[in-house]
Design an enzyme around this catalytic site. Structure first.
Site, PDB file in Angstrom:
ATOM      1  N   GLY A  65      47.566  39.691   7.940  1.00 38.42           N
ATOM      2  CA  GLY A  65      46.229  40.242   7.702  1.00 38.42           C
ATOM      3  C   GLY A  65      45.322  39.980   8.898  1.00 38.42           C
ATOM      4  O   GLY A  65      45.719  39.387   9.900  1.00 38.42           O
ATOM      5  N   MET A  66      44.072  40.437   8.782  1.00 37.62           N
ATOM      6  CA  MET A  66      43.121  40.354   9.903  1.00 37.62           C
ATOM      7  C   MET A  66      42.848  38.900  10.298  1.00 37.62           C
ATOM      8  O   MET A  66      42.958  38.539  11.471  1.00 37.62           O
ATOM      9  CB  MET A  66      41.830  41.065   9.489  1.00 37.62           C
ATOM     10  CG  MET A  66      40.849  41.243  10.593  1.00 37.62           C
ATOM     11  SD  MET A  66      39.584  42.447  10.172  1.00 37.62           S
ATOM     12  CE  MET A  66      38.691  41.604   8.867  1.00 37.62           C
ATOM     13  N   LEU A  67      42.527  38.051   9.340  1.00 39.09           N
ATOM     14  CA  LEU A  67      42.294  36.633   9.638  1.00 39.09           C
ATOM     15  C   LEU A  67      43.619  35.922   9.928  1.00 39.09           C
ATOM     16  O   LEU A  67      43.709  35.124  10.864  1.00 39.09           O
ATOM     17  CB  LEU A  67      41.591  35.951   8.451  1.00 39.09           C
ATOM     18  CG  LEU A  67      41.451  34.436   8.552  1.00 39.09           C
ATOM     19  CD1 LEU A  67      40.597  34.030   9.760  1.00 39.09           C
ATOM     20  CD2 LEU A  67      40.844  33.861   7.269  1.00 39.09           C
ATOM     21  N   ASP A 117      55.407  36.605  -2.743  1.00 38.66           N
ATOM     22  CA  ASP A 117      54.417  37.320  -3.555  1.00 38.66           C
ATOM     23  C   ASP A 117      53.682  36.252  -4.352  1.00 38.66           C
ATOM     24  O   ASP A 117      54.235  35.676  -5.292  1.00 38.66           O
ATOM     25  CB  ASP A 117      55.117  38.326  -4.485  1.00 38.66           C
ATOM     26  CG  ASP A 117      54.100  39.064  -5.356  1.00 38.66           C
ATOM     27  OD1 ASP A 117      52.889  38.758  -5.266  1.00 38.66           O
ATOM     28  OD2 ASP A 117      54.526  39.930  -6.136  1.00 38.66           O
ATOM     29  N   THR A 146      41.629  42.583  -0.854  1.00 38.69           N
ATOM     30  CA  THR A 146      40.331  42.542  -0.173  1.00 38.69           C
ATOM     31  C   THR A 146      39.533  43.852  -0.245  1.00 38.69           C
ATOM     32  O   THR A 146      38.448  43.926   0.336  1.00 38.69           O
ATOM     33  CB  THR A 146      40.515  42.152   1.315  1.00 38.69           C
ATOM     34  OG1 THR A 146      41.463  43.046   1.901  1.00 38.69           O
ATOM     35  CG2 THR A 146      41.005  40.738   1.463  1.00 38.69           C
ATOM     36  N   ASP A 157      31.249  35.064   0.394  1.00 39.42           N
ATOM     37  CA  ASP A 157      29.838  35.038  -0.019  1.00 39.42           C
ATOM     38  C   ASP A 157      29.625  35.875  -1.286  1.00 39.42           C
ATOM     39  O   ASP A 157      28.592  35.727  -1.944  1.00 39.42           O
ATOM     40  CB  ASP A 157      28.954  35.583   1.105  1.00 39.42           C
ATOM     41  CG  ASP A 157      29.316  37.001   1.507  1.00 39.42           C
ATOM     42  OD1 ASP A 157      30.521  37.311   1.557  1.00 39.42           O
ATOM     43  OD2 ASP A 157      28.402  37.808   1.758  1.00 39.42           O
ATOM     44  N   TYR A 170      35.611  41.894  -7.471  1.00 37.58           N
ATOM     45  CA  TYR A 170      36.135  41.137  -6.322  1.00 37.58           C
ATOM     46  C   TYR A 170      35.549  39.722  -6.304  1.00 37.58           C
ATOM     47  O   TYR A 170      36.281  38.738  -6.198  1.00 37.58           O
ATOM     48  CB  TYR A 170      35.798  41.878  -5.029  1.00 37.58           C
ATOM     49  CG  TYR A 170      36.112  41.111  -3.767  1.00 37.58           C
ATOM     50  CD1 TYR A 170      37.424  40.940  -3.332  1.00 37.58           C
ATOM     51  CD2 TYR A 170      35.093  40.547  -2.985  1.00 37.58           C
ATOM     52  CE1 TYR A 170      37.708  40.240  -2.157  1.00 37.58           C
ATOM     53  CE2 TYR A 170      35.374  39.849  -1.816  1.00 37.58           C
ATOM     54  CZ  TYR A 170      36.678  39.706  -1.413  1.00 37.58           C
ATOM     55  OH  TYR A 170      36.958  38.999  -0.264  1.00 37.58           O
ATOM     56  N   TRP A 188      31.526  39.011   5.958  1.00 38.46           N
ATOM     57  CA  TRP A 188      31.391  40.124   6.907  1.00 38.46           C
ATOM     58  C   TRP A 188      32.368  39.994   8.082  1.00 38.46           C
ATOM     59  O   TRP A 188      31.965  39.998   9.245  1.00 38.46           O
ATOM     60  CB  TRP A 188      29.959  40.210   7.422  1.00 38.46           C
ATOM     61  CG  TRP A 188      28.913  40.582   6.417  1.00 38.46           C
ATOM     62  CD1 TRP A 188      28.964  40.426   5.062  1.00 38.46           C
ATOM     63  CD2 TRP A 188      27.626  41.173   6.690  1.00 38.46           C
ATOM     64  NE1 TRP A 188      27.798  40.877   4.486  1.00 38.46           N
ATOM     65  CE2 TRP A 188      26.961  41.343   5.454  1.00 38.46           C
ATOM     66  CE3 TRP A 188      26.975  41.567   7.857  1.00 38.46           C
ATOM     67  CZ2 TRP A 188      25.684  41.883   5.349  1.00 38.46           C
ATOM     68  CZ3 TRP A 188      25.690  42.100   7.748  1.00 38.46           C
ATOM     69  CH2 TRP A 188      25.066  42.261   6.516  1.00 38.46           C
TER      70      TRP A 188
END
Ligand SMILES: NC(=O)c1ccc[n+]([C@@H]2O[C@H](COP(=O)([O-])OP(=O)(O)OC[C@H]3O[C@@H](n4cnc5c(N)ncnc54)[C@H](OP(=O)(O)O)[C@@H]3O)[C@@H](O)[C@H]2O)c1
Length: 278
Positions: free
Chosen positions: A9-11, A32, A58, A98, A121, A145
Site C-alpha cells: 500500500g501507499m504507506l 488475509d 481505505t 483522524d 470508515y 490526509w
C-alpha cells in the site's frame, strides 16, 4: 524483525523502504487479516518482534456501501492481528485516522479526546483501535490526509486534473494537515525505536483546507489553475467527514523526539522526489 502488513500500500511501501533490512513485508497475496488462521499461520512462521499493520479498507465512501466488509478488514482484522501478535510475544502497531473524531472540537485533537466517528470508515477504524488492545503491547498511530508515491491520493488527483482543466472547485471548509507518507513512516519508526505504547498522533505540522492544499500543489508545481471554493455540502459525498480534524502531535515530539516538518515543506520534497522518479 519488523513485519509490515499491507506492505504494497501507499504507506506500507514507504515504510518498507525506510526500514530496509530491518523489515519483511506481506500483503493480501500472503496474508488475509480477516481470516484468523491465515494471520496466525503467517505470524507463527515469520515470528517478528513487531508487526505494523498498514492493511485496511481505505475507500472512505466505499465503506458506506460495504459496511460489513469495512468492519471485517478494519475492525476484526485488527483483532486477529492483536491475538496473533500476543500469542508470539510481538508488539502491534496499528495505523488509525483522524476520522475517529467528529471535527467539532474546534482546536487540534489530543490523543485522549473522546472519539465520535461520523462515517462507517471512522467507526470501523475505531473498532480496530479498540481491538488492538487484545494485545497489551500495542501502539496506535493516528494520522490524516496521506499522500505518497505509491497510491491514489489528492496530490496526484490534482496534478492529473490540471492536465485537463484550468479551473477547479475544491472544498474549503474541511481543515486538516496534509501528510507525506515518508514523514509518517519516519514518525512510526521513531515511536517503535523508543518503545512507545498507547495512542499517538502523527501528521505533518501546520494545517490548511483541501482548497488551500490544491492551491499550494499548483503553485509548487508551477501550474496555472484557478482554484474556486466550494462547500462539503455542495460536494455531497456518501461519507460524512469531520470539518476540523487537525491532530495535536506534541506527544510524538515529547516521547519519541520526532517533530514532523510543516506540510508545505513536505509537499515540496514530495514533488521533487516525484520528478526524479519520473
Ligand atoms: N490514505 C489516507 O489518507 C489515510 C488517512 C488516515 C489514515 N490512514 C490509514 O493509514 C493506513 C495506510 O493507508 P494507505 O492509504 O497506505 O492504504 P492503502 O494504500 O489502501 O494500502 C492498504 C493495503 O492493505 C491491503 N489489504 C486490504 N485488505 C487486506 C486484507 N484483508 N489483508 C491483508 N491486506 C489487505 C491492500 O490490498 P488491496 O489494494 O489489494 O486492497 C493494500 O495493499 C491505513 O490503516 C489507513 O486506514 C490513511
Amino acid at each position: 524483525m519488523i513485519l509490515v502488513v499491507g506492505a504494497n500500500g501507499m504507506l506500507g511501501r514507504d515504510l518498507m523502504t525506510l526500514l530496509c533490512d530491518r523489515a519483511r513485508g506481506v500483503d493480501i497475496d500472503d496474508i488475509d487479516i480477516t481470516d484468523l488462521q491465515s494471520t496466525e499461520r503467517v505470524l507463527r512462521a515469520l515470528h517478528p518482534s513487531v508487526v505494523v499493520n498498514c492493511a485496511a479498507y481505505t475507500d472512505v465512501d466505499g465503506c458506506e456501501a460495504h459496511a460489513e466488509r469495512a468492519m471485517q478488514v478494519n475492525g476484526e482484522g485488527v483483532a486477529h492481528l492483536a491475538m496473533a501478535t500476543r500469542e508470539i510475544g510481538a508488539r502491534l502497531v496499528q495505523i488509525s485516522t483522524d476520522y475517529v473524531f467528529d471535527g467539532g472540537k474546534g482546536s487540534p485533537y489530543l490523543e485522549d479526546d473522546p472519539p465520535h466517528p461520523l462515517s462507517v470508515y471512522g467507526e470501523s477504524k475505531l473498532a480496530g483501535e479498540m481491538n488492538a488492545a487484545f494485545n497489551p503491547e500495542h501502539l496506535i498511530v493516528r494520522t490524516q490526509w496521506l499522500y505518497g508515491l505509491h497510491g491514489k491520493n489528492f496530490v496526484e488527483t490534482m496534478l492529473r486534473l490540471a492536465e485537463e482543466k484550468d479551473e477547479l472547485s475544491v472544498v474549503d471548509d474541511q481543515i486538516g494537515s496534509p501528510t507525506w507518507t515518508v514523514d509518517l513512516a519516519r514518525a512510526i519508526v521513531a515511536l517503535i525505536d523508543k518503545g512507545c505504547r498507547g495512542v499517538y498522533h502523527a501528521a505533518n505540522a501546520e494545517f490548511c483546507s483541501w482548497n488551500g492544499f490544491a492551491k499550494a500543489i499548483f503553485e509548487e508545481a508551477g501550474l496555472k489553475v484557478a482554484v474556486r471554493p466550494m462547500t462539503t455540502d455542495q460536494l455531497n459525498r456518501p461519507a460524512r467527514r469531520p470539518l476540523y480534524s487537525t491532530l495535536d502531535c506534541g506527544k510524538l515530539e515529547r516521547d519519541a523526539g520526532f517533530r514532523p516538518q510543516p506540510w508545505r515543506d513536505a509537499l515540496k520534497s514530495y514533488l521533487k522526489l516525484r520528478n526524479h522518479a519520473g
